[in-house]
Design a protein around this motif. Sequence first.
Motif, mmCIF file in Angstrom:
data_model
loop_
_atom_site.group_PDB
_atom_site.id
_atom_site.type_symbol
_atom_site.label_atom_id
_atom_site.label_comp_id
_atom_site.label_asym_id
_atom_site.label_seq_id
_atom_site.Cartn_x
_atom_site.Cartn_y
_atom_site.Cartn_z
ATOM 1 N N ASP A 49 0.928 -1.176 -0.057
ATOM 2 C CA ASP A 49 0.124 -0.017 0.036
ATOM 3 C C ASP A 49 1.085 1.308 -0.123
ATOM 4 O O ASP A 49 1.386 1.579 0.990
ATOM 5 N N GLU A 56 6.743 2.953 2.174
ATOM 6 C CA GLU A 56 6.312 2.774 0.755
ATOM 7 C C GLU A 56 5.473 4.068 0.213
ATOM 8 O O GLU A 56 4.591 4.318 0.829
ATOM 9 N N SER A 107 4.382 -3.921 3.538
ATOM 10 C CA SER A 107 3.530 -2.843 3.840
ATOM 11 C C SER A 107 3.466 -2.604 5.129
ATOM 12 O O SER A 107 2.468 -1.979 5.605
ATOM 13 N N ALA A 108 4.681 -2.497 5.709
ATOM 14 C CA ALA A 108 5.039 -2.108 7.247
ATOM 15 C C ALA A 108 3.977 -2.805 8.113
ATOM 16 O O ALA A 108 3.233 -2.251 8.724
ATOM 17 N N THR A 110 2.451 -5.058 10.596
ATOM 18 C CA THR A 110 2.816 -5.669 11.921
ATOM 19 C C THR A 110 2.595 -7.152 12.135
ATOM 20 O O THR A 110 1.245 -7.319 11.628
ATOM 21 N N ARG A 115 -3.299 -12.268 12.398
ATOM 22 C CA ARG A 115 -2.766 -12.323 11.128
ATOM 23 C C ARG A 115 -1.884 -13.534 10.696
ATOM 24 O O ARG A 115 -2.175 -14.042 9.682
ATOM 25 N N GLN A 154 -6.212 4.566 10.263
ATOM 26 C CA GLN A 154 -6.350 3.949 8.843
ATOM 27 C C GLN A 154 -7.258 2.569 9.130
ATOM 28 O O GLN A 154 -6.640 1.776 9.951
ATOM 29 N N THR A 157 -5.844 -1.327 10.475
ATOM 30 C CA THR A 157 -4.376 -1.239 11.009
ATOM 31 C C THR A 157 -4.473 -1.649 12.530
ATOM 32 O O THR A 157 -5.291 -1.367 13.204
ATOM 33 N N THR A 158 -3.077 -1.577 13.210
ATOM 34 C CA THR A 158 -2.995 -1.937 14.535
ATOM 35 C C THR A 158 -3.331 -0.388 15.171
ATOM 36 O O THR A 158 -3.826 -0.457 16.369
ATOM 37 N N ASP A 198 1.624 4.319 13.028
ATOM 38 C CA ASP A 198 3.167 3.860 13.364
ATOM 39 C C ASP A 198 3.835 4.892 13.513
ATOM 40 O O ASP A 198 3.961 5.876 12.799
HETATM 41 N N1 ARG Z 1 1.870 -1.576 11.050
HETATM 42 C C1 ARG Z 1 0.349 -1.271 10.770
HETATM 43 C C2 ARG Z 1 -0.404 -2.604 10.753
HETATM 44 O O1 ARG Z 1 0.266 -3.413 10.448
HETATM 45 C C3 ARG Z 1 -0.067 -0.271 9.671
HETATM 46 C C4 ARG Z 1 0.415 -0.959 8.363
HETATM 47 C C5 ARG Z 1 -0.023 0.181 7.294
HETATM 48 N N2 ARG Z 1 0.785 0.044 6.046
HETATM 49 C C6 ARG Z 1 0.366 0.480 5.020
HETATM 50 N N3 ARG Z 1 1.254 0.497 3.816
HETATM 51 N N4 ARG Z 1 -0.636 1.430 4.974
HETATM 52 O O2 ARG Z 1 -1.408 -2.609 10.720
#
Ligand code: ARG
Length: 274
Positions: A49, A56, A107-108, A110, A115, A154, A157-158, A198
């Motif tokens: 994303d 990213e 995508s960062a 967690t 998951r 968002q 997300t976490t 994050d």
């Molecule tokens: N680290 C958080 C999660 O895994 C947010 C990741 C959102 N990453 C992104 N590319 N929008 O929930």
Amino acid sequence: TSLNTRRFLKVAGLIAAGLWLAACSKQEPAAPAAAPAAAPAKVYVVGTDAAYAPFESQNERGEIVGFDIEVVSAIAAKAGIEVRFVNTPWEGIFNSLAQGDRDLLVSAITITEERRQSMDFTAPYFDAVQLIAVRQNSPVTKFEDLKTLKVGVQTGTTGDEVVTQLLGKDNTNVRRFESTPLALKELESGGVDAVVADNGVVNHYVANNSTAAFKTVSDTSFEPEQYGIAVRKGNTELLDKLNQGLAAIRADGTYDAIYTKYFGAPAAAPAASN
Ligand code: ARG
């Protein structure tokens, strides 16, 4: 005579046909012996994303760039695999992996127990924690203070998880956005009072959008988080390649070089595997 003529024509025809077939069949081996066609190398499709700088994002030319992109590219080079990054909205990202539209996700993301039920993760490659963004004149000093405020996150997300937990599942003060930048825009315009996301992304946004006049508030109650690269559950072949590549770039300094490029100094001791 007409019988002879017919016989002659028939024989001539057969000979002609035979010659033609022979000519045809000769064509094949006469063609320049091409090298045996190498099976096209598999290109692994990576979902990301790309609205999450510095991990990213898309540059002015529309190319997907960032820390995660460089880490996965370096891992792929070590593992001897080819990768192609495809911008993939966060909301459908896990589905795109499960469906086979993507082979891996960076995508960062967690690593969470929930998951882990539906996908497999590499060893952690990044340590993170939630961070609160508020406008500079905000009285907020700790996470608890958000309880009665409008908070942007968002979706899925976490950050969404922790805020939903604090404010309550049906609380309409939890404002969910498709992307983190959209939530931060809303904070700037006053539609929400805080955003929880994050730390890397919040810090990057605050540092690069001084006109937004934000400040950050950290809180020790946030659990430490670790990012992993996701593959379909049971895809051990790819998972092993990625883990080996990750170990290799950690060992030879490539990881530290990428980390320093994006965050100014090498990471603290690598996160313990969980
Ligand atoms: N680290 C958080 C999660 O895994 C947010 C990741 C959102 N990453 C992104 N590319 N929008 O929930």
